[in-house]
Enzyme design. Structure first.
Site: not given
Ligand code: DQA
Length: 146
Positions: A22, A73, A79, A86, A99-101, A110
Site C-alpha cells: 500500500y 474504498n 470481498h 445492498d 482501491h489503492l492496490s 481478493r
Molecule cells: C484495498 C484492497 C483490499 O483487498 C484490502 O482488503 C484493503 C485495501 C485497497 O485499497 O487496495 O484493505 O481495498
C-alpha cells in the site's frame, strides 16, 4: 456538489500497514490531497473512515441523503459484504469504488468484488491517485446527470 468519501477498515493504518503493498502514504495525506483536488474542482467533500461494517452502512445511508455522489474504498469488506452492496444499491446517488492496490493482480479470493456491481465504476492500482481519479470521475458523472 458534495461528495462523500468513505474509507473502510484498516485504512487508518496506511503508512505502516504492509507498505510493500500500500505504500507509505498515510490516510491523512490522502485526505489532504482529496481536499486540495475538491477545492480546485469547486466541490465539497465529506470524508470518513470506519472499521466496522455497520458504521460504513450508516455512512452510505447518510451520503444518500446529504451527498450527490460517493467515493468508497470498502477495503476488506469489498470481498465479503452483501450488506454494503445492498446499501450502495439502496441510495439514490452514484458511487465509484476505489482501491489503492490492483486487486485483480492479487490473491484469487481478493480478485472478486461483492461491492463493485453496486457502483458506477471502479478505479484501482494507482495508490493515492486512485482516489483523485475517482473524485474526478464522480464529479463528471454527477454533472452529466444534472
Ligand atoms: C484495498 C484492497 C483490499 O483487498 C484490502 O482488503 C484493503 C485495501 C485497497 O485499497 O487496495 O484493505 O481495498
Amino acid at each position: 456538489m458534495n461528495v462523500a468519501v468513505i474509507h473502510g477498515p484498516n485504512l487508518n493504518l496506511l503508512g505502516v500497514r504492509e507498505p510493500d503493498v500500500y505504500g507509505t502514504v498515510t490516510l491523512a495525506e490522502i485526505d489532504e490531497r482529496i481536499r486540495a483536488l475538491a477545492e480546485a474542482l469547486g466541490v465539497e467533500v465529506t470524508i470518513c473512515q470506519h472499521n466496522s461494517e455497520g458504521a460504513m452502512i450508516d455512512a452510505i445511508q447518510q451520503a444518500g441523503c446529504e451527498a450527490d455522489g460517493i467515493v468508497i474504498n470498502p477495503a476488506g469488506y469489498t470481498h465479503t459484504s452483501v450488506a454494503i452492496h445492498d446499501a450502495l444499491k439502496a441510495v439514490p446517488v452514484p458511487a465509484i469504488e476505489v482501491h489503492l492496490s490492483n486487486i485483480l493482480a492479487r490473491e484469487d479470493w481478493r480478485q472478486r468484488s461483492m461491492t463493485a456491481p453496486a457502483c458506477a465504476g471502479v478505479i484501482g492500482g494507482l495508490g493515492a491517485d486512485s482516489y483523485l481519479l475517482a473524485l474526478r470521475g464522480i464529479v463528471a458523472l454527477v454533472e452529466a446527470g444534472r
